[in-house]
Design a protein around this motif. Sequence first.
Motif, PDB file in Angstrom:
ATOM      1  N   GLU A  54       0.726  -1.156   0.073  1.00 37.61           N
ATOM      2  CA  GLU A  54       0.048  -0.141  -0.004  1.00 37.61           C
ATOM      3  C   GLU A  54       0.788   1.199   0.046  1.00 37.61           C
ATOM      4  O   GLU A  54       0.410   2.224   0.478  1.00 37.61           O
ATOM      5  CB  GLU A  54      -1.233  -0.169   1.055  1.00 37.61           C
ATOM      6  N   VAL A  55       1.968   1.073  -0.662  1.00 36.62           N
ATOM      7  CA  VAL A  55       2.927   2.396  -0.717  1.00 36.62           C
ATOM      8  C   VAL A  55       3.194   2.363  -2.276  1.00 36.62           C
ATOM      9  O   VAL A  55       3.879   1.465  -2.757  1.00 36.62           O
ATOM     10  CB  VAL A  55       4.280   2.175   0.045  1.00 36.62           C
ATOM     11  N   PHE A  56       2.981   3.473  -2.746  1.00 34.63           N
ATOM     12  CA  PHE A  56       3.231   3.918  -4.221  1.00 34.63           C
ATOM     13  C   PHE A  56       4.215   5.011  -4.584  1.00 34.63           C
ATOM     14  O   PHE A  56       4.064   5.987  -3.686  1.00 34.63           O
ATOM     15  CB  PHE A  56       1.896   4.190  -4.919  1.00 34.63           C
ATOM     16  N   GLN A  57       4.627   4.928  -5.491  1.00 35.27           N
ATOM     17  CA  GLN A  57       5.638   6.182  -6.089  1.00 35.27           C
ATOM     18  C   GLN A  57       4.902   6.666  -7.535  1.00 35.27           C
ATOM     19  O   GLN A  57       4.770   5.617  -8.291  1.00 35.27           O
ATOM     20  CB  GLN A  57       6.903   5.838  -6.202  1.00 35.27           C
ATOM     21  N   PHE A  58       4.743   7.960  -7.573  1.00 34.43           N
ATOM     22  CA  PHE A  58       4.419   8.404  -8.870  1.00 34.43           C
ATOM     23  C   PHE A  58       5.260   9.293  -9.357  1.00 34.43           C
ATOM     24  O   PHE A  58       5.714  10.549  -8.627  1.00 34.43           O
ATOM     25  CB  PHE A  58       2.858   9.398  -8.488  1.00 34.43           C
ATOM     26  N   ARG A  59       5.845   9.433 -10.557  1.00 36.93           N
ATOM     27  CA  ARG A  59       6.349  10.161 -11.240  1.00 36.93           C
ATOM     28  C   ARG A  59       5.907  11.413 -11.397  1.00 36.93           C
ATOM     29  O   ARG A  59       5.011  11.630 -12.008  1.00 36.93           O
ATOM     30  CB  ARG A  59       7.150   9.694 -12.505  1.00 36.93           C
ATOM     31  N   VAL A  60       6.669  12.592 -11.113  1.00 36.25           N
ATOM     32  CA  VAL A  60       6.043  13.795 -11.345  1.00 36.25           C
ATOM     33  C   VAL A  60       6.462  14.565 -12.687  1.00 36.25           C
ATOM     34  O   VAL A  60       7.534  15.082 -13.001  1.00 36.25           O
ATOM     35  CB  VAL A  60       6.753  15.033 -10.238  1.00 36.25           C
ATOM     36  N   GLY A  61       5.407  14.063 -13.531  1.00 35.28           N
ATOM     37  CA  GLY A  61       5.586  14.610 -14.885  1.00 35.28           C
ATOM     38  C   GLY A  61       6.904  14.237 -15.769  1.00 35.28           C
ATOM     39  O   GLY A  61       7.089  13.268 -15.622  1.00 35.28           O
ATOM     40  N   THR A  62       7.660  15.167 -16.014  1.00 39.61           N
ATOM     41  CA  THR A  62       8.870  14.870 -16.783  1.00 39.61           C
ATOM     42  C   THR A  62      10.171  15.060 -15.696  1.00 39.61           C
ATOM     43  O   THR A  62      11.171  15.072 -16.180  1.00 39.61           O
ATOM     44  CB  THR A  62       9.038  15.699 -18.065  1.00 39.61           C
ATOM     45  N   GLN A  63       9.924  15.692 -14.479  1.00 38.82           N
ATOM     46  CA  GLN A  63      11.000  15.681 -13.530  1.00 38.82           C
ATOM     47  C   GLN A  63      11.484  14.314 -13.127  1.00 38.82           C
ATOM     48  O   GLN A  63      10.895  13.272 -13.302  1.00 38.82           O
ATOM     49  CB  GLN A  63      10.169  16.399 -12.302  1.00 38.82           C
ATOM     50  N   SER A  64      12.707  14.418 -12.478  1.00 44.58           N
ATOM     51  CA  SER A  64      13.259  13.222 -12.068  1.00 44.58           C
ATOM     52  C   SER A  64      12.972  12.902 -10.653  1.00 44.58           C
ATOM     53  O   SER A  64      13.883  12.726  -9.735  1.00 44.58           O
ATOM     54  CB  SER A  64      14.852  13.267 -12.398  1.00 44.58           C
ATOM     55  N   VAL A  65      11.652  13.375 -10.161  1.00 43.84           N
ATOM     56  CA  VAL A  65      11.190  13.204  -9.040  1.00 43.84           C
ATOM     57  C   VAL A  65       9.831  12.379  -8.728  1.00 43.84           C
ATOM     58  O   VAL A  65       9.203  12.744  -9.548  1.00 43.84           O
ATOM     59  CB  VAL A  65      10.920  14.765  -8.291  1.00 43.84           C
ATOM     60  N   TRP A  66      10.061  11.752  -7.679  1.00 46.72           N
ATOM     61  CA  TRP A  66       8.942  10.760  -7.492  1.00 46.72           C
ATOM     62  C   TRP A  66       8.123  11.083  -6.138  1.00 46.72           C
ATOM     63  O   TRP A  66       8.628  11.349  -5.178  1.00 46.72           O
ATOM     64  CB  TRP A  66       9.273   9.271  -7.551  1.00 46.72           C
ATOM     65  N   ILE A  67       6.687  11.113  -6.240  1.00 44.09           N
ATOM     66  CA  ILE A  67       6.132  11.345  -4.928  1.00 44.09           C
ATOM     67  C   ILE A  67       5.860  10.026  -4.243  1.00 44.09           C
ATOM     68  O   ILE A  67       5.118   9.122  -4.958  1.00 44.09           O
ATOM     69  CB  ILE A  67       4.945  12.217  -5.046  1.00 44.09           C
ATOM     70  N   GLU A  68       6.156   9.790  -3.016  1.00 42.17           N
ATOM     71  CA  GLU A  68       5.704   8.560  -2.218  1.00 42.17           C
ATOM     72  C   GLU A  68       4.882   8.587  -1.511  1.00 42.17           C
ATOM     73  O   GLU A  68       4.403   9.667  -0.743  1.00 42.17           O
ATOM     74  CB  GLU A  68       7.097   8.100  -1.501  1.00 42.17           C
ATOM     75  N   VAL A  69       3.734   7.751  -1.705  1.00 44.31           N
ATOM     76  CA  VAL A  69       2.184   8.077  -1.121  1.00 44.31           C
ATOM     77  C   VAL A  69       1.933   6.866  -0.445  1.00 44.31           C
ATOM     78  O   VAL A  69       1.921   5.484  -1.075  1.00 44.31           O
ATOM     79  CB  VAL A  69       1.214   8.439  -1.954  1.00 44.31           C
ATOM     80  N   ALA A  70       1.566   6.728   0.775  1.00 52.74           N
ATOM     81  CA  ALA A  70       0.989   5.489   1.771  1.00 52.74           C
ATOM     82  C   ALA A  70      -0.414   5.643   1.583  1.00 52.74           C
ATOM     83  O   ALA A  70      -0.957   6.646   1.763  1.00 52.74           O
ATOM     84  CB  ALA A  70       1.639   5.591   3.071  1.00 52.74           C
ATOM     85  N   MET A  71      -1.014   4.678   1.524  1.00 53.25           N
ATOM     86  CA  MET A  71      -2.486   4.492   1.180  1.00 53.25           C
ATOM     87  C   MET A  71      -3.003   3.610   2.319  1.00 53.25           C
ATOM     88  O   MET A  71      -2.593   2.593   2.773  1.00 53.25           O
ATOM     89  CB  MET A  71      -3.027   3.719  -0.081  1.00 53.25           C
ATOM     90  N   MET A  72      -4.294   4.295   2.920  1.00 58.29           N
ATOM     91  CA  MET A  72      -5.159   3.520   3.828  1.00 58.29           C
ATOM     92  C   MET A  72      -6.142   3.368   3.099  1.00 58.29           C
ATOM     93  O   MET A  72      -7.290   4.074   3.620  1.00 58.29           O
ATOM     94  CB  MET A  72      -4.837   4.173   5.020  1.00 58.29           C
ATOM     95  N   PHE A  73      -6.660   2.245   2.453  1.00 60.93           N
ATOM     96  CA  PHE A  73      -7.631   2.220   1.482  1.00 60.93           C
ATOM     97  C   PHE A  73      -8.851   2.094   2.295  1.00 60.93           C
ATOM     98  O   PHE A  73      -9.808   2.859   2.011  1.00 60.93           O
ATOM     99  CB  PHE A  73      -7.538   1.043   0.780  1.00 60.93           C
ATOM    100  N   PRO A  74      -9.090   1.236   3.407  1.00 60.18           N
ATOM    101  CA  PRO A  74     -10.295   1.277   4.226  1.00 60.18           C
ATOM    102  C   PRO A  74     -10.679   2.704   4.881  1.00 60.18           C
ATOM    103  O   PRO A  74     -12.027   2.786   5.167  1.00 60.18           O
ATOM    104  CB  PRO A  74      -9.739   0.259   5.567  1.00 60.18           C
ATOM    105  N   LEU A  75      -9.568   3.514   5.182  1.00 59.04           N
ATOM    106  CA  LEU A  75     -10.061   4.803   5.739  1.00 59.04           C
ATOM    107  C   LEU A  75     -10.335   5.969   4.543  1.00 59.04           C
ATOM    108  O   LEU A  75     -10.316   7.231   4.920  1.00 59.04           O
ATOM    109  CB  LEU A  75      -8.997   5.229   6.825  1.00 59.04           C
ATOM    110  N   ALA A  76      -9.760   5.527   3.385  1.00 56.11           N
ATOM    111  CA  ALA A  76      -9.870   6.464   2.308  1.00 56.11           C
ATOM    112  C   ALA A  76      -8.768   7.713   2.473  1.00 56.11           C
ATOM    113  O   ALA A  76      -9.247   8.760   2.429  1.00 56.11           O
ATOM    114  CB  ALA A  76     -11.261   7.058   1.901  1.00 56.11           C
ATOM    115  N   ILE A  77      -7.714   7.242   3.146  1.00 54.26           N
ATOM    116  CA  ILE A  77      -6.740   8.469   3.165  1.00 54.26           C
ATOM    117  C   ILE A  77      -5.219   7.973   2.589  1.00 54.26           C
ATOM    118  O   ILE A  77      -5.213   7.003   2.266  1.00 54.26           O
ATOM    119  CB  ILE A  77      -6.328   8.535   4.651  1.00 54.26           C
ATOM    120  N   ALA A  78      -4.773   9.087   1.880  1.00 56.72           N
ATOM    121  CA  ALA A  78      -3.498   9.142   1.203  1.00 56.72           C
ATOM    122  C   ALA A  78      -2.567   9.846   1.962  1.00 56.72           C
ATOM    123  O   ALA A  78      -2.913  11.178   2.388  1.00 56.72           O
ATOM    124  CB  ALA A  78      -3.707   9.355  -0.374  1.00 56.72           C
ATOM    125  N   ILE A  79      -1.475   9.436   2.174  1.00 55.45           N
ATOM    126  CA  ILE A  79      -0.237  10.322   3.018  1.00 55.45           C
ATOM    127  C   ILE A  79       0.960  10.532   2.157  1.00 55.45           C
ATOM    128  O   ILE A  79       1.569   9.386   1.805  1.00 55.45           O
ATOM    129  CB  ILE A  79       0.123   9.577   4.229  1.00 55.45           C
TER     130      ILE A  79
END
Length: 87
Positions: A54-79
Motif C-alpha cells: 500500500e505504498v506507491f511512487q508517482f513520477r512527477v511529470g517529466t521531472q526526476s522526482v517521485w512522490i511517495e504515497v502511503a494508502m490507507m484504503f479502508p479509511l480512504a486516506i493517502a499520505i
Amino acid sequence: MKLHGRNKLQALYGLDTETDKWLCSWTSELIYANWKQSKDVLRQFPQAKNVANEVFQFRVGTQSVWIEVAMMFPLAIAIVTDLRRIN
C-alpha cells in the motif's frame, strides 16, 4: 480520498509550468479517487510503482522526482510520505 502531507509538495511548485499543471491534476485526481485496493491505483496511474504494501511512487511529470504515497484504503486516506529524486 483525504490527502495528508500535501505541504511536502510545495517544494515542487514553481519548477516549471508543466510541473505545476501536473501537480494540480494529480492532486485533484487523488482527492476525488475512490480506490479500494492497490490495483485501482495502478489502473488509474499505470506508470505508478507499488514499492511496498500500500505504498506507491508517482513520477512527477517529466521531472526526476517521485512522490511517495502511503494508502490507507479502508479509511480512504493517502499520505505523502516522501519526495525522491531519481538520477
